[in-house]
Enzyme design. Structure first.
Site, PDB file in Angstrom:
ATOM      1  N   LYS A   1     -49.975  36.858  29.002  1.00 31.59           N
ATOM      2  CA  LYS A   1     -50.839  35.666  28.945  1.00 31.59           C
ATOM      3  C   LYS A   1     -49.980  34.403  29.132  1.00 31.59           C
ATOM      4  CE  LYS A   1     -53.984  38.345  26.147  1.00 31.59           C
ATOM      5  NZ  LYS A   1     -55.052  38.374  25.151  1.00 31.59           N
TER       6      LYS A   1
ATOM      7  N   GLU B   1     -61.740  46.614  27.997  1.00 32.20           N
ATOM      8  CA  GLU B   1     -61.354  45.688  26.936  1.00 32.20           C
ATOM      9  C   GLU B   1     -62.593  45.092  26.267  1.00 32.20           C
ATOM     10  OE1 GLU B   1     -57.039  44.378  27.527  1.00 32.20           O
ATOM     11  OE2 GLU B   1     -58.301  42.887  28.466  1.00 32.20           O
TER      12      GLU B   1
ATOM     13  N   GLY C   1     -57.292  40.075  20.757  1.00 29.73           N
ATOM     14  CA  GLY C   1     -56.611  39.048  19.981  1.00 29.73           C
ATOM     15  C   GLY C   1     -57.230  38.803  18.618  1.00 29.73           C
TER      16      GLY C   1
ATOM     17  N   HIS D   1     -59.750  39.415  33.654  1.00 32.37           N
ATOM     18  CA  HIS D   1     -59.531  39.405  32.205  1.00 32.37           C
ATOM     19  C   HIS D   1     -60.615  38.564  31.533  1.00 32.37           C
ATOM     20  CE1 HIS D   1     -57.803  38.695  28.284  1.00 32.37           C
ATOM     21  NE2 HIS D   1     -57.128  39.803  28.492  1.00 32.37           N
TER      22      HIS D   1
ATOM     23  N   ASN E   1     -49.720  42.349  28.813  1.00 31.54           N
ATOM     24  CA  ASN E   1     -50.320  41.135  29.367  1.00 31.54           C
ATOM     25  C   ASN E   1     -49.745  39.986  28.546  1.00 31.54           C
ATOM     26  OD1 ASN E   1     -51.898  39.026  30.224  1.00 31.54           O
ATOM     27  ND2 ASN E   1     -53.815  39.806  29.344  1.00 31.54           N
TER      28      ASN E   1
ATOM     29  N   GLU F   1     -60.517  36.472  29.254  1.00 21.21           N
ATOM     30  CA  GLU F   1     -60.179  35.049  29.053  1.00 21.21           C
ATOM     31  C   GLU F   1     -60.434  34.248  30.331  1.00 21.21           C
ATOM     32  OE1 GLU F   1     -56.275  35.780  27.474  1.00 21.21           O
ATOM     33  OE2 GLU F   1     -57.224  36.658  25.712  1.00 21.21           O
TER      34      GLU F   1
ATOM     35  N   SER G   1     -56.246  44.524  20.875  1.00 25.85           N
ATOM     36  CA  SER G   1     -55.503  44.739  19.633  1.00 25.85           C
ATOM     37  C   SER G   1     -54.891  46.133  19.542  1.00 25.85           C
ATOM     38  CB  SER G   1     -56.385  44.445  18.411  1.00 25.85           C
ATOM     39  OG  SER G   1     -56.825  43.093  18.450  1.00 25.85           O
TER      40      SER G   1
HETATM   41  P1  PGA Z   1     -54.471  41.826  22.525  1.00 25.15           P
HETATM   42  O1  PGA Z   1     -54.827  41.452  24.040  1.00 25.15           O
HETATM   43  O2  PGA Z   1     -53.698  43.117  22.581  1.00 25.15           O
HETATM   44  O3  PGA Z   1     -53.684  40.688  22.001  1.00 25.15           O
HETATM   45  O4  PGA Z   1     -55.781  42.028  21.819  1.00 25.15           O
HETATM   46  C1  PGA Z   1     -55.220  42.429  24.948  1.00 25.15           C
HETATM   47  C2  PGA Z   1     -55.580  41.779  26.261  1.00 25.15           C
HETATM   48  O5  PGA Z   1     -56.137  40.678  26.243  1.00 25.15           O
HETATM   49  O6  PGA Z   1     -55.318  42.329  27.353  1.00 25.15           O
END
Ligand code: PGA
Length: 254
Positions: free
Chosen positions: A13, A169, A175, A97, A11, A99, A215
Site C-alpha cells: 500500500k 478480500e 486492515g 483493490h 501489498n 481501497e 488481516s
Molecule cells: P490487511 O490488508 O492484511 O492489512 O488486512 C490486505 C489487503 O488489503 O490486501
C-alpha cells in the site's frame, strides 16, 4: 485436477520509501530462501519498485505494482501504463483493490479495463474482489462475488486466465483485524471458482489460483491456507514486518 500454484503476495500500500523497501527486502531475503512451495511477490508503490527489485535481484522474490492504467499513454495525470511497468521488468500488478474502489472511484468497469490492458501487455494480474459487511450480513456474498468475477473478467480469454490470480478480500476484513473464518474463506473462494467454471469451464476454474486477503497474519495463515479452495494470501499489514511475512510463507510450505 491441475495442481494450483500457491502465491503469497504482500501489498505494501502507501508504505516504504525506496530505502525502507531495500532494507526490508534485504532482511527477508535470507528468511525465505529455499521455500519453494509458494511464489513470493511484494507489490510496491511505483517509486519504490526499482529499489526493491535491485535488492531482490537473484532471488525468487518478485516485485509487483499496486495498480496500472488502462490506456497506453496520454493525458491521464498521475497514472502509470502497463508498458511503463513491463519496461522496468514488473510482471505482477494488483488491480481492483477495495481501497481503489472505495477511495478512488474505481468500478467493475474500470477494473475490467485495467485487467485487460495489463494482460494485453503480458503482465500477471492479481484481481481483488469481495463483499462489504452489509452484503455479507444480507446473505448475498455469493451473488456479489460472482457478479464481480464476471464483470471484472469480461472479455478476458481462456488463454489469458493462466496469468490471472484472484484475491478474495472481504472488505470488512481488510486492515480491521477481523479475519474471515477459514470456513468462510474456503466457501467464498469456492463460489468464485464456481463463477469461473461458468465462464471458462471446470478445468480453468480448477487451475486458477485464488488467494484470501484480509488481516491474514502469522497466527491465522496456517488454518486459512489449509483450506482446499484457498491458494495463497494477499497480505497488507503483516507484509511490512519480515518475521510475520516469513511465518506466513512457512505456513504455505505444506
Ligand atoms: P490487511 O490488508 O492484511 O492489512 O488486512 C490486505 C489487503 O488489503 O490486501
Amino acid at each position: 485436477m491441475a495442481k494450483r500454484r500457491i502465491v503469497i503476495a504482500g501489498n505494501w500500500k502507501m508504505n516504504f520509501t525506496p530505502s525502507e523497501a531495500e532494507a526490508f527486502i534485504n532482511e527477508i531475503k535470507p528468511m525465505v530462501k529455499g521455500k519453494r512451495k509458494c511464489d513470493i511477490v511484494f507489490c510496491a508503490p511505483y517509486v519504490t519498485i526499482a529499489a526493491a527489485q535491485k535488492a531482490a535481484k537473484g532471488t525468487r522474490i518478485k516485485i509487483g505494482a499496486e495498480n496500472v492504467h488502462y490506456e497506453e499513454k496520454g493525458a491521464f495525470t498521475g497514472e502509470v501504463s502497463a508498458k511503463m511497468l513491463t519496461e522496468i521488468g514488473v510482471e505482477y500488478v494488483i488491480i481492483g483493490h477495495s481501497e481503489r474502489r472505495q477511495y478512488f472511484g474505481e468500478t467493475d468497469h474500470t477494473v475490467n479495463l485495467r485487467v485487460k490492458a495489463a494482460l494485453a501487455a503480458g503482465m500477471k494480474v492479481i484481481l481483488c474482489l469481495g463483499e462489504v459487511k452489509e452484503q455479507r450480513l444480507s446473505g448475498i456474498t455469493k451473488e456479489v462475488v460472482s457478479m464481480q468475477t464476471k464483470l471484472d473478467l469480461e472479455g478476458v480469454s481462456a488463454e489469458e486466465m493462466s496469468r490471472v490470480i484472484i484475491a478474495y478480500e472481504p472488505v470488512w476484513a481488510i486492515g480491521t483485524g477481523l479475519t474471515a473464518t477459514p470456513e468462510q474463506a474456503d466457501e467464498t473462494c469456492g463460489q468464485i471458482r464456481e463463477a469461473l467454471a461458468e465462464i471458462y469451464g471446470k478445468q480453468i476454474a480448477n487451475a486458477t489460483t485464488i488467494q484470501y486477503g484480509g488481516s491474514m497474519n502469522e497466527k491465522n495463515a496456517a488454518e486459512l491456507l489449509a483450506k482446499p479452495n484457498v491458494d495463497g494470501g494477499l497480505i497488507g499489514g503483516a507484509s511490512l514486518v519480515a518475521a510475520k511475512f516469513n511465518a506466513i510463507v512457512d505456513a504455505a510450505q505444506i
